[in-house]
Design a protein around this motif. Structure first.
Motif, short mmCIF file in Angstrom:
data_model
loop_
_atom_site.label_atom_id
_atom_site.label_comp_id
_atom_site.label_asym_id
_atom_site.label_seq_id
_atom_site.Cartn_x
_atom_site.Cartn_y
_atom_site.Cartn_z
N ALA A 182 0.83 -1.21 0.00
CA ALA A 182 0.00 0.00 0.00
C ALA A 182 0.86 1.26 0.00
CB ALA A 182 -0.94 -0.01 1.21
N VAL A 183 1.94 1.24 0.78
CA VAL A 183 2.85 2.39 0.83
C VAL A 183 3.57 2.54 -0.50
CG1 VAL A 183 4.83 3.40 2.03
CG2 VAL A 183 3.13 2.08 3.32
N LYS A 219 2.49 1.59 -3.48
CA LYS A 219 1.56 2.10 -4.49
C LYS A 219 1.33 3.59 -4.31
CE LYS A 219 -2.94 1.30 -6.60
NZ LYS A 219 -4.18 0.46 -6.62
N GLN A 220 1.19 4.03 -3.07
CA GLN A 220 0.98 5.45 -2.81
C GLN A 220 2.17 6.27 -3.31
OE1 GLN A 220 0.79 6.54 1.38
NE2 GLN A 220 -0.58 8.23 0.94
N THR A 237 2.27 6.30 -7.18
CA THR A 237 1.22 7.17 -7.68
C THR A 237 1.64 8.63 -7.62
OG1 THR A 237 -0.50 5.58 -7.05
CG2 THR A 237 -1.19 7.85 -7.41
N SER A 238 2.37 8.99 -6.55
CA SER A 238 2.80 10.37 -6.39
C SER A 238 3.93 10.75 -7.35
CB SER A 238 3.26 10.62 -4.95
OG SER A 238 4.50 10.01 -4.67
N HIS A 251 -4.59 -7.47 -1.82
CA HIS A 251 -4.36 -6.78 -0.55
C HIS A 251 -4.41 -7.73 0.65
CE1 HIS A 251 -4.92 -3.40 -3.19
NE2 HIS A 251 -6.15 -3.76 -3.44
#
Length: 218
Positions: free
Chosen positions: A76-77, A79-80, A83-84, A186
């Motif tokens: 999750a980290v 992907k975040q 994305t940024s 996930h």
């Protein structure tokens, strides 16, 4: 030689640095510039001989061509962060594979951008790895396995043939997934667990055999 920086200067970041050196020892191709990290304690310091060049925000604003290795283990980290960064057309995310694990054409292995494959990993044949997949030290991936985007395999994971791991699945060290099973998107599998039945999305499973102990949001 192509310029490359590492996003994340923790333990995984330093291991990615080793991976880049190992690749360069066989085929020189990466000019390693250093790290980007948000930890203020790391700013303007040397990390295993390379500088911390700034924050992850600084990285997102780079205005020249730069390749980036994203050294984040938690899906999750990861992907975040990706994305940024991916809105910046100057940044590229190469697949980085240890020379000992570099697939041959006859293996029919697909590697998407941002994938990291470390020393000791064994990939057999007809395998598809999605974007930003992490295959850590000494993992084995059997025939016809599919690992969707942002999957992370910690050291020593063993995947049987025809396994399918959904986006963002995380398998702890030395976990085993038996042939033909699915791990949901996930979903987290605890270290040392043995998965003998398919596990659905958005849950945590541990043990031998692995049992679901928690359901969670993405």
């Amino acid at each position: 030689m192509k310029d490359i920086a590492i996003a994340g200067a923790g333990g995984l970041g330093r291991e990615v640095l080793v991976l880049l050196h190992q690749i360069n020892e066989v085929t020189p191709q990466w000019n390693i510039l250093g790290f980007y990290d948000d930890d203020p304690a790391l700013q303007q310091t040397q990390i295993n001989g390379f500088p911390c060049l700034g924050s992850l925000t600084d990285l997102s604003q780079v205005n020249r061509e730069l390749h980036v290795a994203v050294a984040v283990g938690y899906p999750a980290v990861k992907k975040q962060l990706v994305t940024s960064l991916q809105h910046n057309s100057c940044l590229f995310f190469p697949a980085l594979v240890h020379p000992s694990a570099q697939p041959k054409p006859y293996q029919y292995i697909e590697l998407a951008e941002g994938t990291l494959v470390f020393q000791g990993a064994v990939l057999t044949t007809n395998i598809r790895l999605g974007k930003h997949v992490l295959v850590y030290l000494n993992c084995t991936v059997g025939h016809d396995a599919v690992l969707e985007n942002f999957v992370s395999l910690m050291p020593g994971v063993n995947l049987g043939g025809n396994t399918n791991l959904g986006e963002g699945a995380f398998l702890g060290a030395n976990a085993t997934v038996l042939q033909g099973l699915q791990i949901g998107s996930h979903t987290k599998i605890g270290a040392g667990s043995v998965v003998s039945n398919s596990i659905p999305d958005n849950c945590t499973a541990v043990g031998v055999p692995a049992k679901i102990i928690k359901h969670h949001d993405v």
